[in-house]
Design a protein around this motif. Structure first.
Motif, short mmCIF file in Angstrom:
data_model
loop_
_atom_site.label_atom_id
_atom_site.label_comp_id
_atom_site.label_asym_id
_atom_site.label_seq_id
_atom_site.Cartn_x
_atom_site.Cartn_y
_atom_site.Cartn_z
N TYR A 5 -3.46 3.01 -11.44
CA TYR A 5 -2.38 3.08 -10.93
C TYR A 5 -1.54 4.08 -11.65
CZ TYR A 5 2.74 1.49 -10.39
OH TYR A 5 3.93 1.65 -10.03
N ASN A 30 -2.55 7.71 -11.37
CA ASN A 30 -2.04 8.31 -10.27
C ASN A 30 -0.67 8.59 -10.56
OD1 ASN A 30 -4.60 8.02 -8.85
ND2 ASN A 30 -3.99 6.26 -7.94
N ALA A 52 0.77 -1.32 -0.06
CA ALA A 52 0.02 0.01 -0.03
C ALA A 52 0.82 1.34 -0.11
CB ALA A 52 -0.71 -0.20 1.18
N GLU A 53 2.08 1.10 0.73
CA GLU A 53 2.76 2.33 0.85
C GLU A 53 3.46 2.58 -0.57
OE1 GLU A 53 6.02 1.67 3.50
OE2 GLU A 53 4.62 1.85 5.40
N GLU A 100 1.75 2.36 -3.20
CA GLU A 100 0.45 2.68 -3.91
C GLU A 100 0.37 1.69 -4.97
OE1 GLU A 100 0.98 6.82 -4.88
OE2 GLU A 100 0.46 7.39 -2.85
#
Length: 446
Positions: free
Chosen positions: A440, A443, A355-356, A358
């Motif tokens: 992804y 982002n 998650a870090e 992303e």
């Protein structure tokens, strides 16, 4: 005591859905097991709500009746929802409605199921008899006044609630609308394949989305890869060796091609499975190295030591195309507890690190056909099935993953021919994964 087996085939039940709708049939009483007697019938079936009675004259003659009223004490009732039916080999079902304002439901303690004057197991005999004036017109009735029975079964009819996810898997559905959820399975499957095949990733950032499969040993990672390969090849394959004693031991990547040699924009990456302790299974640091693109293809995992910067083949400055763009956790649904406390803790720790970075994360819940026998018989009911829904919610609670990111699937491990409903579940998950990969890349631009 072994489970009592229904004599109705999956096809019989699907054919009956034409007149019953989307329901679950729960077998309450089987005369050859519980006894051809009124007492045995009432012991099993009284107070059970709506029921379907099925009589068998022989393998080619199946007939019976439905009532929405309880069986119970001696009484007669009017049930305008009651009907008789006949099912033939061709799969057609004839339905016979009750005559208006007549007694169409009898509950008599000396008899079995009764529909007006048509009585199953009268006085414990292996028959259907006519004991008086019928509540049905005699025209084209499905059975005669006196019929010898070889079997009689009674099912509780359980109405299924609305599906917990909208997706059309019904092999009998009609093409009545133009959106993708209302296509016949053959067309639905083909549309999904075409959508994946022609998918253009965000700004063509990379030629193919690279997806990493991780999960407990034996969860079905390699089988999922084989299933995807089978769909695009058009035949069941075993390209990634599945079912071995030790499982995957090296880092392997798989692209796919169709018969016309075109290739979807997708690479699935297979790894050694996760184990609860630190003595076996893939090292967590290796997972992060794979995600960041440092691990070369065919790298042999070392359970005791993760890859290092000075390891032969280590990719020091990976391009974005060599990194992982989505992580997929592959979890076996056919367990009383989806994840043990130790495995849950390990996977949550992995989730946190990913998650870090992303990176989008998804869950494939495999072996749902083994987890629930009803799904094994008819995969079309998967999104009506409460047991599978509870499994999905269990994953959601343990991994704190949105339900929209959890996909129940079944892999090819028994079938040797392609099954449209299996393919639709897998393809739907793949298409959503590609959409998450697009998120992804978008982002990265912000």
């Amino acid at each position: 005591m072994s489970a009592i087996t229904s004599r109705l085939t999956a096809k019989n039940q699907k054919d009956l859905s034409e007149i019953l709708g989307k329901v679950n049939l729960h077998l309450l009483y089987k005369a050859s097991v519980h006894g051809f007697s009124a007492k045995a019938f009432h012991d099993k079936c009284d107070g059970q709500g709506p029921t379907l009675t099925v009589g068998y004259k022989d393998s080619q003659c199946i007939f019976g009746g439905y009532t929405s009223e309880d069986f119970g004490t001696d009484e007669s009732k009017m049930d305008d929802k009651a009907f008789l039916f006949q099912l033939n080999d061709a799969g057609s079902v004839k339905k016979f409605d009750v005559e208006p304002r007549t007694v169409d439901h009898l509950s008599l303690l000396q008899h079995g199921p009764s529909f007006g004057s048509r009585v199953f197991l009268p006085y414990g005999k292996k028959k259907i008899s006519n004991l008086g004036q019928s509540s049905w017109s005699k025209k084209n009735l499905p059975f005669e006044d006196n019929v010898d029975l070889v079997e009689c079964e009674v099912y509780r009819v359980e109405e299924l609630k609305a599906p917990w996810r909208k997706i059309n898997l019904n092999a009998g559905s009609l093409i009545s609308r133009h959106d993708e959820y209302h296509l016949h399975p053959f067309r639905r499957r083909l549309k999904l394949i075409q959508s994946i095949q022609s998918y253009k990733l965000y700004r063509n950032t990379v030629p193919k989305a690279r997806v990493l499969l991780i999960g407990p040993i034996g969860g079905g990672k390699s089988s999922f890869i084989n299933s995807v390969n089978s769909i695009f090849r058009g035949v069941v394959t075993n390209r990634a060796l599945a079912g071995g004693i030790t499982g995957t031991e090296m880092y392997s990547t798989y692209s796919f091609r169709q018969k016309d040699k075109t290739s979807p924009p997708l690479i699935l990456s297979d790894t050694m499975g996760l184990a609860e302790g630190t003595e076996s299974g893939i090292h967590v640091d290796d997972i992060i190295n794979i995600v960041e693109g440092h691990v070369p293809k065919k790298y042999q995992f070392n359970e005791a030591s993760p890859i290092q910067a000075d390891t032969k083949g280590y990719i020091k400055s990976p391009a974005i195309a060599e990194r992982i763009h989505c992580v997929v956790y592959v979890i076996d649904a056919n367990k009383p507890t989806i994840l043990s406390p130790a495995m849950e803790k390990k996977m949550c720790a992995i989730q946190s690190q990913i998650a870090e970075l992303e990176i989008p994360q998804v869950v494939l819940l495999t072996k749902v056909d083994e987890a629930c026998p009803l799904i094994g018989k008819d995969l079309e009911n998967i999104y009506w099935n409460e047991h599978i829904e509870q499994k999905v919610l269990e994953v959601q609670r343990k991994l704190r993953m949105p339900v929209s990111c959890i996909f129940p699937v079944t892999n090819y491990w028994l079938d040797i021919n392609l099954v449209f409903t299996m393919d639709i579940l897998i393809l739907s998950a793949l298409l959503q994964i590609l959409r998450f990969v697009d998120d992804y890349f978008e982002n990265l631009d912000d």
